[in-house]
Design an enzyme around this catalytic site. Structure first.
Site, PDB file in Angstrom:
ATOM      1  N   ASP A  92       0.878  -1.208  -0.060  1.00  0.00           N
ATOM      2  CA  ASP A  92       0.007   0.021  -0.095  1.00  0.00           C
ATOM      3  C   ASP A  92       0.791   1.229  -0.054  1.00  0.00           C
ATOM      4  OD1 ASP A  92      -2.332   1.476   0.182  1.00  0.00           O
ATOM      5  OD2 ASP A  92      -2.563   1.403   2.154  1.00  0.00           O
ATOM      6  N   HIS A 147       3.202   3.666  -8.901  1.00  0.00           N
ATOM      7  CA  HIS A 147       3.153   2.181  -9.209  1.00  0.00           C
ATOM      8  C   HIS A 147       4.397   1.447  -9.982  1.00  0.00           C
ATOM      9  CE1 HIS A 147      -1.244   2.347  -8.038  1.00  0.00           C
ATOM     10  NE2 HIS A 147      -1.265   3.114  -9.178  1.00  0.00           N
ATOM     11  N   LEU A 159      11.318 -20.594  -3.683  1.00  0.00           N
ATOM     12  CA  LEU A 159      10.073 -19.714  -3.386  1.00  0.00           C
ATOM     13  C   LEU A 159       9.002 -19.742  -4.311  1.00  0.00           C
ATOM     14  CD1 LEU A 159       9.390 -17.168  -1.557  1.00  0.00           C
ATOM     15  CD2 LEU A 159      10.243 -15.730  -3.377  1.00  0.00           C
TER      16      LEU A 159
END
Length: 251
Positions: A28, A45, A139
């Site tokens: 956020d 962004h 991962l």
């Protein structure tokens, strides 16, 4: 994976603290980061994508087994059309430019959320990313895209109900394990640690089922500024918690 198995599998840091097996992040603050600098939201962004790269690489180095990133919620469709398209373009850019590196580093990509209604090329890229990395053993990068926690629960309930109507599941046999098998996150253990950036202290319809016993860490830094130091600070906070899963405090 049950809770006991999760705890027993936690590796140790250099100082002896446990590394969380699964870290989830609500990324956020991109817009606020840009606004504070007089920049357009898209620049926030873009810088957020750079933070994603840093975080994925560092999580792998730290021994985290699963990393879930909340990238685009089902509520984000209410944003201006131009911003939604910018977010789609960033996803296109990330997959096309980073897939080879992720694959080479053993990262397995899994995308959760609704696929209906997405641009066809986005669906194709998602399937390609998942297929190209399906055999990787490092991962697991779980990307929540067009995702909402309530929507996930409704879709899972619908699937279970359809199987009961078809006679594939006996209603008397429905339990938590069976329900979890119909969630988007099936096969991935629940998060040990949730990080949210930008100072907001809520989960915003994210992983409502899976966060039942997760430790929450809320950081004031906006997502574009999130780096290895912030990641390690969140793990240090995780180390300080006494995880009881409904049991007694032993401190």
């Amino acid at each position: 994976m049950g809770k006991v198995a999760q705890i027993e599998s936690l590796p140790l840091t250099e100082s002896g603290g446990e590394i969380p097996v699964h870290v989830a992040i609500i990324m956020d603050g991109n817009g606020r980061w840009a606004a504070a600098r007089g920049l357009p939201r898209i620049e926030g962004h873009r810088r957020g994508v750079e933070a994603v790269r840093r975080t994925v690489r560092h999580a792998g180095r730290r021994g985290v087994k699963a990393l879930t990133l909340f990238t685009f919620s089902s509520e984000n469709w209410s944003r201006p059309k131009s911003e939604v398209e910018d977010l789609f373009n960033l996803l296109r850019f990330f997959i096309r430019n980073d897939l080879a590196e992720l694959k080479a580093n053993g990262v397995r990509i899994k995308v959760i959320g609704r696929r209906e209604g997405l641009p066809p090329d986005i669906g194709d890229l998602v399937r390609e990313a998942e297929s190209e990395t399906a055999a990787n053993q490092g991962l697991t990068l779980q990307v929540a895209f067009n995702y909402g926690g309530r929507d996930e629960l409704v879709r899972a309930a619908r699937l279970v109900g359809e199987k009961m109507l078809a006679g594939a599941i006996d209603p008397a046999d429905v339990n938590e394990r069976i329900f979890e098998e119909h969630l988007d996150t099936a096969g991935i253990c629940d998060p040990d640690l949730l990080i949210r950036t930008s100072g907001e202290a809520r989960i915003s319809n994210f992983l409502l089922w899976q966060l039942a016993y997760t430790e929450f860490v809320f950081l004031p830094v906006c997502w574009p500024d999130f780096d290895e130091t912030e990641f390690d600070a969140a793990i240090a906070e995780f180390h300080s918690r006494e995880r009881r899963f409904g049991g007694l405090f032993h401190g």
